[in-house]
Structure formats: structure tokens, C-alpha cells
Design an enzyme around this catalytic site. Sequence first.
Site, mmCIF file in Angstrom:
data_model
loop_
_atom_site.group_PDB
_atom_site.id
_atom_site.type_symbol
_atom_site.label_atom_id
_atom_site.label_comp_id
_atom_site.label_asym_id
_atom_site.label_seq_id
_atom_site.Cartn_x
_atom_site.Cartn_y
_atom_site.Cartn_z
ATOM 1 N N ASP A 118 17.790 -66.276 38.812
ATOM 2 C CA ASP A 118 18.789 -66.922 39.254
ATOM 3 C C ASP A 118 19.542 -67.425 38.196
ATOM 4 O O ASP A 118 19.359 -68.130 37.255
ATOM 5 C CB ASP A 118 18.205 -68.440 40.128
HETATM 6 C C1 GLC Z 1 23.681 -69.879 41.522
HETATM 7 C C2 GLC Z 1 22.486 -70.129 42.772
HETATM 8 C C3 GLC Z 1 22.029 -69.099 43.260
HETATM 9 C C4 GLC Z 1 23.281 -68.028 43.465
HETATM 10 C C5 GLC Z 1 23.426 -67.431 42.171
HETATM 11 C C6 GLC Z 1 24.565 -66.324 42.122
HETATM 12 O O1 GLC Z 1 23.313 -70.886 40.554
HETATM 13 O O2 GLC Z 1 21.492 -70.810 42.288
HETATM 14 O O3 GLC Z 1 21.572 -69.510 44.651
HETATM 15 O O4 GLC Z 1 22.931 -66.971 44.475
HETATM 16 O O5 GLC Z 1 23.768 -68.493 41.345
HETATM 17 O O6 GLC Z 1 25.979 -66.967 42.572
#
Ligand code: GLC
Length: 748
Positions: A285
Site C-alpha cells: 500500500d
Molecule cells: C492509499 C490507500 C490505498 C489506495 C492506495 C492507492 O494510501 O491506503 O487504499 O488503494 O493508496 O491510491
Amino acid sequence: MFSRNNNILKVLPIITVVLLNVLNAQELHKKAAIEDRVNDLIVRMTLSEKIGQMQQSQMRGNKDNLRNAVRNGLIGSFLNAGDLEDKLEFQKIAVEESRLGIPLIYGRDVIHGYKTVFPIPLGQAATWHPELVETAASVAAAEASEAGIHWTFAPMVDISRDPRWGRIAESCGEDPLLASKMGAAMVRGFQGKSLADQNTIAACAKHYAGYGAAESGKDYNTTWIPERLLRDVYLVPFKGCVDAGTATLMSAFNDLNGIPASGNEFTLKTVLRDEWNFNGYVVSDWASITEMIAHGFAADEYEAAFKAAKSGVNMEMVTRSYANNLEKLVEDRKISEEWIDELVKGILRIKFKLGLFDNPFRLVTDNPETLSDKFRETAKKISVESLVLLQNNNMLPLADNIKTLAVIGPLADDAESQLGTWVPDGNPEDAVTPLAALREYAGNKINVLYSRGMETTRTKSKDGFDDAVETAERADAVIMFCGEDALLSGESHSRAYINLPGVQTDLIKAVARTGKPIALIIMAGRPLTFGEIKDDVNSILFAWHPGIMGGPAVVDVLFGKASPSGKLPVSFPRTVGQVPIYYSHKNTGRPPSEDQLGIEPGTPEDPKGFVSYFLDVDYTPAYPFGYGLSYTDFEYSDLKLSKHEIKMGDSLEISVTVSNTGSYAGEEVVQLYVRDLVGSVTRPVKELKSFKRINLLPGESKEVKFVLNTDDLKFWDINMNYTAEPGDFKLWVGGSSDAELETMFELE
Ligand code: GLC
């Protein structure tokens, strides 16, 4: 020739078996073909090209540098990859100019719709309608793939039992079974029958694992989840998504029992690969790999990359610790190239399954359906079913003889907020607000007056109150729209107070002093506390953030074209001081009783005994998990079991009669709960084991049947074995987790 009946019947089974074997063989052949192609490709790749596949970048910054990186096989995926032209240009470079022509995979947060924005996932969970949620996900996949997106970072299946946490909006609520059914439905909807179909996209179950248990509901905070609770509750929806075939998972930010989720071998390798045989891939993430330095779990990027890769994170999102360190980690013999091969094969496998090698542009051009009427109809239907009627003192549905209606509140005409959090591609101008829908419905039949009362839900000024009150004075009835702006909901938007923000409570009370009947619609991305106004209004309808068709959905329910059928996927506390509060809690050694009920919030009374309760608030939630009213009434009777003693491996048939004793047609979610009275470890006082939606006309009765088997009674016992234990069980069936119709059975 066969004489008609008997000979054909004799050979039919043989034909069926042969056909099934052929189909199976085709399926197996396809899988073998993909494995062969993966294995054939991996042996031709250099280590640098393998590491390139493990890099996901943003299409930001110097485009020429990005073009060169793709040309040299140093990037395998983009997220937020701009418009279609960018996607086509970079894919062309990847497949035509890089040495091996490995296609890129484009990811995007398509969380609850792409252009046709549906209710937030917490609202979709309130439908308790997996098939409908699956349809919505298939619409999102169709629209996203038209835009050249191959992969969504959804479903989010973090169990959420703390409304202070802003991301509860993206979750499917507090219960492992409901979240598992909803997550699996979204995976099926996104991925369809085959990922190679052009209108499907790869799913990504997130955030693995335990992210929703953030201490104090503060986002990104520490999580302490004992293995038994992790396995009995937090991992269950991820297993549901893996069993539904999710192509990918996303590893989470949080420190899980001292080991950050993006460097956690137990969850990423022991559970996900060794136990669940997952063979897709895991993306970190955002910067969760390099954030292990801030966690104090890695001294530098070299160690962060080592721990993440070793644990089984296949792809790094936006940061570059893999690109900068994996080659050296292999040279230093900290990571074997064989393990790198395993990680890269997971990525290649999904790219092959998506058909990207054969059809890298995967464009749906013939019949674009984005924002079609059909898709809007789906959005309206799921929005209607997400609405939860919490209170209704004889006001809804609105009477036909209303001549003048006052619409008041900051969320009656706020298209941005009604879309909710995580709508990077949704457009507020595509939304139909409640005010617009009411005016459309009213035509010249009803005179619709409007007063915003407050600019936003956070407004502290009462300047708009006079106009609001005067508007109410001129009406027969008042519809108020209050709650939480969408920007107060979602990632990094935790709140320590979960009441109605700003001066909304004062606005509701000011309007209530006119004596007009008030129906309050609350839009929010989380359970809120609003007990102080429940006696000032007749009806309360909780609408979550209902998406682009939220307006028409609310109007259909207000005027009785549909009876509300939503049920809460999460408990609503009376006050934030009760949090965490959830229905499947443990009994403790000193459970409270009726003696401790009815305490007025905030007024400490004389102590009422040495049991587990609060001196200054009722220990029950304001509204329990599974709760939701209808315009009609449902009566449950004749709860019967096929037997009252069952053996291991047996199944138990449960039947109950549900009757519509009111005067409206309605849908009811019939819920089945059990309690394991004694175990080798303490067991929850209730656990949802099944549910079914039924519709009943006024006066109609239906017999609803469930089948439980002993596998449904399993849990992780005192020796950490997943098993069902002999003993007595209570069983309830009803329209909420506080159902009272109960019976017993014994597992021998
Ligand atoms: C964000 C979120 C995640 C998301 C990713 C891409 O920080 O935690 O849920 O899919 O980054 O945007």
C-alpha cells in the site's frame, strides 16, 4: 437408434461426465498454458527485468524518464496512469520497444464505481444483497476497462468496529461473515467469469491485514490482534476474497503485533501462500515498505526491501526500495533469485490471465456503456436498498396530500458529498441530488421550498437559521438533510467526536420548534451519534453517502415507491465513549442485565451493581448490527429445527415463518445467529451464520429455510486448531442481531 426415453436417460450421465471433463480439461489446459507461458518467460528475463516487473510507479514527473524506464523494462505497472492516450502510448512502448515486450498493468482506485458512482461500500454492505453488490462491481469494471484500467484497488475488507476511523466508510462493516460475502461478491463482479474478458478488471483485497483495528480509531495506528482473533475475525473476509479468486491483495500500513503488515511473514507467507495457496500477487500500500523505517522495523531501504520481499510483497507501489536494493540483496545472497522468480511469476500470471500479452490494449470500443441509463438504474436500486430506516413516527412514507414541502439542510443539494470518499473519477455533475430529485418528482403537484440553513455540515454560524425556520413555517412537512461532508470521511480522516458536526443539532432543534413534522435524512461515511435530536424529528433515514443516484433513491423511499430495507452492517454507538461496541462481543464474567438499562446519556446515576456497564450511558448501542425498519411490519414464528441433537459432520435444517403483518410490500433480511454456550475458549454472545433477503406483500407469509453444518460452528480453539466443539448452542432468527425468537440444539 435409441428408443426414446430409457436409453437416452441411461447415457445422459455419461455424456454429462464427458462434457464436464472436456470443459475441465479446457480450463486445466488454459491454466497449464498460462503456467507454461510464465515459466517460459521467466527464464528469458534478466534480474533487472524481473525487478522491473516489481515496480509500480505513478505517471507523474518527467515523462521522458518514464518512457525510458518502460523501454528498459524497469517499470511493470502504473497507478493513476492519466488519460487513455497516455495509457496507450506507454503500453505501446512496453510491448513494442522493450526487449521482451512484457505489457504494463494499469491500476486505479475504483472503490465504489468509476463514473457511475454507487453508495460507499459501507452503504452497499447495508443492502445485505451480495448479488446486487456483485452487479454494481461488474458495472464499475465495465466502465473502468473502457478507460483502459486493468486492475482496481478494491474490495477493502478490513473489519471495522470503530466509527472514529475514517476508513470505516470503505469497509463492509463489523462482521466477518457479512464482510466476507460482500468482498467475495465484489471480487466476482470485478473479475467476472474470466479476467481475459475485456470488461473485467483484476480485484485487490485490501488492506492485508488488520488495518481496521487501529488503536483509538486513528488511521495508520498500531494494531494488536491476537492470532485467534486475527483468524476468527480479521482474516475471514480476506479468505473469502481469496476463495472467490481475487487476483491480488494489498499489504497494509499498520504495525501488526509489532511486525508491520508489509513485512509480515506470518500473514503474507504462512497464511496467504502456505495455508491458502494464493498464487496471484501482493502490492504494497503506497509507501508501506519504506514506512517500515519509520516503524523502526528496518534501519534503511535496503533492510525494508529485504523484509518486504522476503515476506512476499511482490510489487512495490510508488517508492523504489526494490528497484534500488533487490539486485544487491541477491548479490549479497540475502534473497535468492529463485524467490525473486516466485514473486515475479505471481505478477506475470495475472498479466497472462488478463490477456494483456495477447491483447495489451484490451480496449472496449464497440458499445461504451459508461453512465448508461441501465447503469444508473443499478446505482439507484443499490442506493434504495442501502437506506436504513432507524426511526419512523408515523411520517413516512409521505402522505399524498402534502401541498408544500420544505427541504432544509447542508446536504440536500451537495453533489460532491453525496458521492462519498474515494471517487477519483466520479463527477458531481453526474449526480442527482435529493433537492433536484424532489423538484423533479413534485412537478407542479407539490410546492418544494428550499433553505440550506448552513453552508456545509461544518458551519459554525447560525446566520442561515432564520431563513430555514421561516421556510419550515410555510410548509406542511419538512425534509432535513444533515450528516457529514464527504471530505470528513475516508483515509486519514479519523474523528474523535462522531456527533453531527457544526451547528446541525441546533439547526434541527430550531426547525423542530416550528412543530412541523420532520423527516431527517443523515448522509455520512460512518455511524454518527445523534441521540440528542431523535425526539425532535419524526423519522430518521440513514443514507450513508449514496452515490450519483442518491437523490432519486431517497425520493422513492420518501414517497413510498419503495419500502426501506437496509440493515446496519455496523453497530451505532450512543456516544463515542462506548467505542468499540459490536454485537458479537464476549460475555465477560459479569455481564450487565436489565438493571443497568435505560441510563440517560451523560447523567451518572447511582451505581447499579458490580457488572460490566457505564454509570452514564446505557450499555446497549443506539442501533444494533442488523437493525433496520420497514414501512411494514414483519412477524417471525414457527422457528423449527430438523433435529435438536447433531453429530460432527451433520447438517441442521432451520425453518421459520415470516409474515408481513403491515400494509406495505416490503423486503426483509432474515438473519440467523448462533451462540456456542461453552468452549475451550470464551465465545461471542452471538455470531451471524447466514442471512436471506425476501420480499413479502401485505398479509403474505413465507417459510424461510437455512441449512447449517458443523463446519459453520468452527473456531480456533485453545490449542489453535480450527474445529467445532461438542456442547449446547443457542440459535436465533430475526430481522436484527437483537432478535428474540430463539431455540437450542446440541452438538454431540
Ligand atoms: C492509499 C490507500 C490505498 C489506495 C492506495 C492507492 O494510501 O491506503 O487504499 O488503494 O493508496 O491510491
